[in-house]
Design an enzyme around this catalytic site. Structure first.
Site, PDB file in Angstrom:
ATOM      1  N   SER A 175       0.816  -1.221   0.000  1.00  0.00           N
ATOM      2  CA  SER A 175       0.000   0.000   0.000  1.00  0.00           C
ATOM      3  C   SER A 175       0.847   1.268   0.000  1.00  0.00           C
ATOM      4  O   SER A 175       0.370   2.331  -0.384  1.00  0.00           O
ATOM      5  CB  SER A 175      -0.942  -0.004   1.197  1.00  0.00           C
ATOM      6  OG  SER A 175      -0.205  -0.125   2.389  1.00  0.00           O
ATOM      7  N   ASP A 410      -3.831   6.478  11.277  1.00  0.00           N
ATOM      8  CA  ASP A 410      -2.932   5.841  10.319  1.00  0.00           C
ATOM      9  C   ASP A 410      -1.616   6.615  10.310  1.00  0.00           C
ATOM     10  O   ASP A 410      -1.548   7.738   9.801  1.00  0.00           O
ATOM     11  CB  ASP A 410      -3.597   5.855   8.935  1.00  0.00           C
ATOM     12  CG  ASP A 410      -2.705   5.274   7.838  1.00  0.00           C
ATOM     13  OD1 ASP A 410      -1.530   4.955   8.132  1.00  0.00           O
ATOM     14  OD2 ASP A 410      -3.182   5.146   6.704  1.00  0.00           O
ATOM     15  N   HIS A 413       0.770   5.365   6.216  1.00  0.00           N
ATOM     16  CA  HIS A 413       0.645   5.958   4.881  1.00  0.00           C
ATOM     17  C   HIS A 413       0.878   7.462   4.966  1.00  0.00           C
ATOM     18  O   HIS A 413       1.131   7.973   6.057  1.00  0.00           O
ATOM     19  CB  HIS A 413      -0.739   5.625   4.307  1.00  0.00           C
ATOM     20  CG  HIS A 413      -0.962   4.137   4.225  1.00  0.00           C
ATOM     21  ND1 HIS A 413      -1.694   3.450   5.160  1.00  0.00           N
ATOM     22  CD2 HIS A 413      -0.504   3.223   3.344  1.00  0.00           C
ATOM     23  CE1 HIS A 413      -1.684   2.170   4.852  1.00  0.00           C
ATOM     24  NE2 HIS A 413      -0.971   1.997   3.765  1.00  0.00           N
TER      25      HIS A 413
END
Ligand SMILES: *[C@@H]1O[C@H](CO)[C@@H](O)[C@H](O)[C@H]1NC(C)=O
Ligand SMILES: *[C@@H]1O[C@H](CO)[C@@H](O)[C@H](O)[C@H]1NC(C)=O
Ligand SMILES: *[C@@H]1O[C@H](CO)[C@@H](O)[C@H](O)[C@H]1NC(C)=O
Length: 441
Positions: A175, A410, A413
């Protein structure tokens, strides 16, 4: 392998190659009805569900807090295990060239961001921090600058499109490479008339951006291990096999690309519920436990063998992007609005994995450029989605549960526009004329 010397290799002239892989649906973004198209694409992108609902894909969609690695599973002194299969080749270091990976972040709202997030309609929710309600936006305004007299070329999307004319770029990995793909697609889209761009972001395992006027495409292939993970689910029991000797099944589609950008690493250190495999397969045998370094070394060797066999180094440039740092635990990204200064980042990712990557690519017959972005990304504790990895409403719910932000935030990312734009700027810098990456004398 050292960043600056790899730039000396120059960028090779490439020939036109046929595009592989059918595109199921293409979004045609019409210039004339821009606003409506934007909405359409946004909602389509937002509702694009993983095509496969196995745990493998589901966990890919959510920020995955890396579980601590049990010390017994990392064999610190096992480097000799993978030495044996590497051709010994000294790493060339040319000290007269700039190291574009060494420098500093400078607050520069004139040069940054490189595009307007609102004008990139296919940007996913996961990284659209502003759209999700993040109000502090200084994280968009930092520019990476070389040291001393080193001048890193500004990203020029039109120029990059010209250089990519008739070419195919494939970005393969987890990702974080999807994050990089989204960034590159937005960067190039910003220099494309919307009606002359085709974007397909519906699948979680394959994405493509095409600039029609340049006959070029930038594709993303989901492959978090680079080797094949066979997912088996029967009667509610799961038996996922990580095939260390077999390159990812999507590899046949990577073939013929002119630029290949790989990453792996993050998924190898997952433990507990998010660990994607149940068994390793190697040499025809299946085992439950294997030392992390050993398994990873075998997989990297499998990948390297595939590259050496299937990549024509006169036509294809192979790039490996190294680990993207996370900000968790003591250096929590939550609530941070400024880059870290004079704070030493506490690395949690096993250094042995990084060393195996570096040894592997240094020993390959096919030259591999090293997109060495770990260190420069370490300061950017401010630039993760944190609780803005979701739409505002969900973020607000998360805010109410702030007692455990580690579950809702998060810190792996990156918001876009943001840090991966710099990774792509450095990718671009390595494409432009050698001299422009050099020191100005
Ligand atoms: C990667 O970049 C960092 C920071 O500039 C540097 O210390 C390190 O030696 C580089 N690694 C390689 C293999 O070039
Ligand atoms: C960007 O590249 C294009 C095409 O090569 C060139 O015409 C333009 O001047 C460049 N822009 C900047 C700001 O350098
Ligand atoms: C985050 O910032 C808010 C607002 O300044 C503050 O109320 C909250 O306590 C902070 N949370 C943490 C975990 O630092």
């Amino acid at each position: 392998m050292e960043g600056s010397s790899s730039i000396n290799n120059g960028w090779r002239i490439c020939i036109l190659a046929s595009f592989i892989g059918a595109i199921i649906l293409v979004f045609r973004l019409k210039h004339s009805s821009n606003d409506i198209s934007l909405l359409t694409v946004q909602s389509l992108a937002a509702t694009a569900a993983p095509s496969n609902s196995s745990e493998f894909n589901t966990s890919a969609q959510s920020p995955s807090p890396a579980a601590p690695v049990a010390p017994s599973e990392i064999n610190e002194s096992s480097t000799s295990t993978h030495d044996e299969y590497l051709e010994k080749k000294p790493v060339e270091v040319n000290k007269e060239k700039c190291n574009i990976f060494s420098g500093e972040w400078v607050y520069n709202p004139k040069e940054s961001p490189l595009y307007n997030g609102n004008e990139c309609p296919f940007l996913s929710d996961q990284v659209s921090c502003r759209r999700n309600g993040r109000l502090d936006i200084d994280y968009e305004k930092w520019s990476w600058e070389g040291k001393g007299l080193c001048q890193i070329p500004r990203f020029n999307a039109t120029d990059m499109l010209k250089r990519l004319k008739g070419k195919r770029v494939v970005i393969v990995g987890d990702s974080l490479n999807r994050n990089q793909w989204e960034s590159l697609a937005c960067l190039l889209y910003s220099a494309t008339s919307p009606s002359r761009a085709h974007v397909d972001v519906r699948s979680s395992t394959y994405k493509v951006f095409k600039a029609l006027d340049y006959h070029c495409s930038v594709e993303f292939y989901w492959s978090p291990f680079l080797v094949e993970l066979q997912t088996n689910q029967e009667n509610g029991t799961r038996n996922n096999i990580l095939k260390l000797d077999e390159v990812s099944a999507s590899a046949k589609k990577w073939k013929g690309a002119h630029i290949m950008v790989f990453n792996t690493g993050h998924w190898w250190v997952h433990r507990g519920k998010i660990k994607a495999w149940d068994l390793f397969q190697h040499n025809g045998k299946q085992v439950e436990k294997m030392k992390l370094d050993l398994a990873f070394g075998i997989a990297m060797k499998t990948w390297a063998r595939w590259i050496n066999k299937h990549v024509d180094k006169t036509k294809t440039t192979v790039v490996f992007r190294n680990i993207s740092p996370e900000h968790k635990d003591k250096q929590w990204c939550y609530n941070r609005t400024q880059p870290m200064k004079d704070e030493s980042f506490i690395a949690t990712f096993p250094e042995s994995i990084v060393q195996i990557v570096e040894k592997t690519i240094a020993g390959m017959r096919t030259p591999v450029k090293y997109l060495n972005i770990t260190k420069l990304s370490q300061d950017r504790i401010d630039a993760h989605p944190s609780v803005y990895a979701r739409k505002q409403k969900q973020a607000l719910i998360a805010k109410q549960q702030q007692r455990q932000p580690e579950i809702y935030a998060d810190c792996s990312h990156w918001c876009l526009p943001g840090v991966p734009d710099t990774w792509n700027r450095l990718l671009y810098a390595s494409m432009v004329d050698n001299s422009s990456s050099n020191c100005i004398d």
